[in-house]
Design a protein around this motif. Sequence first.
Motif, PDB file in Angstrom:
ATOM      1  N   PHE A 155       8.671  40.832   4.606  1.00  0.00           N
ATOM      2  CA  PHE A 155       7.405  40.127   4.887  1.00  0.00           C
ATOM      3  C   PHE A 155       6.860  39.483   3.618  1.00  0.00           C
ATOM      4  CE2 PHE A 155       2.767  40.136   4.862  1.00  0.00           C
ATOM      5  CZ  PHE A 155       2.485  39.411   6.015  1.00  0.00           C
ATOM      6  N   PHE A 156       6.795  40.257   2.531  1.00  0.00           N
ATOM      7  CA  PHE A 156       6.254  39.711   1.278  1.00  0.00           C
ATOM      8  C   PHE A 156       7.204  38.688   0.651  1.00  0.00           C
ATOM      9  CE2 PHE A 156       4.118  44.024   1.218  1.00  0.00           C
ATOM     10  CZ  PHE A 156       2.864  43.531   1.543  1.00  0.00           C
ATOM     11  N   HIS A 157       8.487  38.869   0.848  1.00  0.00           N
ATOM     12  CA  HIS A 157       9.466  37.942   0.291  1.00  0.00           C
ATOM     13  C   HIS A 157       9.393  36.571   0.964  1.00  0.00           C
ATOM     14  CE1 HIS A 157      13.219  36.430  -1.354  1.00  0.00           C
ATOM     15  NE2 HIS A 157      13.671  36.227  -0.140  1.00  0.00           N
ATOM     16  N   GLU A 158       9.128  36.554   2.271  1.00  0.00           N
ATOM     17  CA  GLU A 158       9.161  35.299   3.025  1.00  0.00           C
ATOM     18  C   GLU A 158       7.791  34.641   3.181  1.00  0.00           C
ATOM     19  OE1 GLU A 158      10.900  36.496   6.688  1.00  0.00           O
ATOM     20  OE2 GLU A 158      12.961  36.536   5.908  1.00  0.00           O
ATOM     21  N   ASP A 159       6.739  35.330   2.782  1.00  0.00           N
ATOM     22  CA  ASP A 159       5.389  34.794   2.988  1.00  0.00           C
ATOM     23  C   ASP A 159       5.160  33.530   2.140  1.00  0.00           C
ATOM     24  OD1 ASP A 159       2.570  35.509   4.145  1.00  0.00           O
ATOM     25  OD2 ASP A 159       2.234  34.955   2.056  1.00  0.00           O
ATOM     26  N   GLU A 160       4.697  32.474   2.790  1.00  0.00           N
ATOM     27  CA  GLU A 160       4.520  31.185   2.115  1.00  0.00           C
ATOM     28  C   GLU A 160       3.390  31.207   1.095  1.00  0.00           C
ATOM     29  OE1 GLU A 160       6.456  28.608   2.268  1.00  0.00           O
ATOM     30  OE2 GLU A 160       7.793  29.566   3.710  1.00  0.00           O
ATOM     31  N   SER A 161       2.309  31.921   1.386  1.00  0.00           N
ATOM     32  CA  SER A 161       1.190  31.956   0.448  1.00  0.00           C
ATOM     33  C   SER A 161       1.548  32.700  -0.831  1.00  0.00           C
ATOM     34  CB  SER A 161      -0.037  32.607   1.112  1.00  0.00           C
ATOM     35  OG  SER A 161       0.261  33.920   1.537  1.00  0.00           O
ATOM     36  N   LEU A 162       2.438  33.674  -0.734  1.00  0.00           N
ATOM     37  CA  LEU A 162       2.884  34.403  -1.921  1.00  0.00           C
ATOM     38  C   LEU A 162       3.911  33.602  -2.724  1.00  0.00           C
ATOM     39  CD1 LEU A 162       3.214  38.050  -0.534  1.00  0.00           C
ATOM     40  CD2 LEU A 162       1.498  37.197  -2.141  1.00  0.00           C
ATOM     41  N   LYS A 163       4.657  32.761  -2.044  1.00  0.00           N
ATOM     42  CA  LYS A 163       5.657  31.946  -2.744  1.00  0.00           C
ATOM     43  C   LYS A 163       5.007  30.995  -3.751  1.00  0.00           C
ATOM     44  CE  LYS A 163       9.316  31.960   0.770  1.00  0.00           C
ATOM     45  NZ  LYS A 163      10.112  31.138   1.711  1.00  0.00           N
TER      46      LYS A 163
END
Length: 409
Positions: free
Chosen positions: A74-82
């Motif tokens: 979830f954290f790896h694919e999240d756009e806002s975290l990218k």
Amino acid sequence: MKLFVGIDVSSQDMKACVMNLDGETLSSQTVENNLTGASYLRNQIVDIAQKNLIQEIQIGMEATSVYSWHPSMFFHEDESLKKFKTKVFTINPKLIKKFKESYTDLDKTDHIDAWIIADRLRFGRLRLSAVMQEQYIALQRLTRMRYHLVHNLTREKQYFLQHLFYKCSSFTAEVESSVFGNAMMELLLEKYSLDEISSMDIQELAHYLQEKGKNRFTDAECIAKSIQKAARSSYRLSKCVEDSIDLLLATSIESIRSITKQIKELDKAIRKLLDGIPNTLQSIPGIGPVYCAGILAEIGQIERFDNQASLAKYAGLTWSKHQSGKFQAEETNMIRSGNHYLRYYLVEAANSVQRLEPEFRAYYLKKYHEVPKHQHKRALVLTARKLVRLVDALLRNDQIYTPRRKVDK
């Protein structure tokens, strides 16, 4: 500026600690281990990152079986975290445990564990981002399930052989044919007593074996005679015990057949999924779709590793060093950590490759004859270590395997 997020994951919740580069705790909270909880934690991390002008985020959690998989993806694919160049690490729990031992005044609590993980991220030198691409993860689920079934099959066959010894103690010594063949299993399923097998007509028994074995026996009559010889020379059981053993043999046979069928279905799915992952490993003699898939599924993108040495260490194919001053230990032990799935597929692949590839065969034999004990096991593990270098080179350079040319002297 960097932001470090340590997460202690359980089946029910996630304890999170957000830490800045100076080791100051900016936030500490508990959320449920589900999509709602992960989304809330994501929003909190993004909010802190925006307020503190963060340029990079590192999120770490221990590799706790299946519980850390969903949050890490979830954290790896999240756009806002990218947008913050987020890297997600799933860390070996042993590494966290050793790091925690340097702190002598800490209690054992989940929030402390999250703080320790965040501090370990801040310490750095975690070169491996363990989150892989989705196709590798899908392949990994299949190959690990196959690994599980193969070991179950081996264990079930061992139980079967134990029960067979009760039934017919001389069978494996007298009969020169696989007891796990269809004909032998069908014969045992008939629940004949040893006296009934001994008194059967040879031609009738040979015809039965040939029919159930689908005409694969070159000399069915010879096999039939050996079965009768084994039946006559075996110990006799009481009717009560024999009935119990017959039931156990039938149960084991059904389990063996069921597991074998499941493995075949998995092999089909593995081949299908492997077709969508470009690789050159199958150009190595002895490495087919199953071994190739098992190796690829655990490695993922080869760029996750700095070099072949780090790949070998990840697989647990590295030996500890013992050196002090001018002393250098001659005997060292292989490390106990590492990915045992990858080590299993590499060792199995090495055993297959050394049978077909002259260079690996010569290396295996050289190592085999170097010691008087544990020759095969030692030579095979060392051959697997040699295979790691080849696997790394082929994947990293996208090359097809070409044997070394022999120079005539």
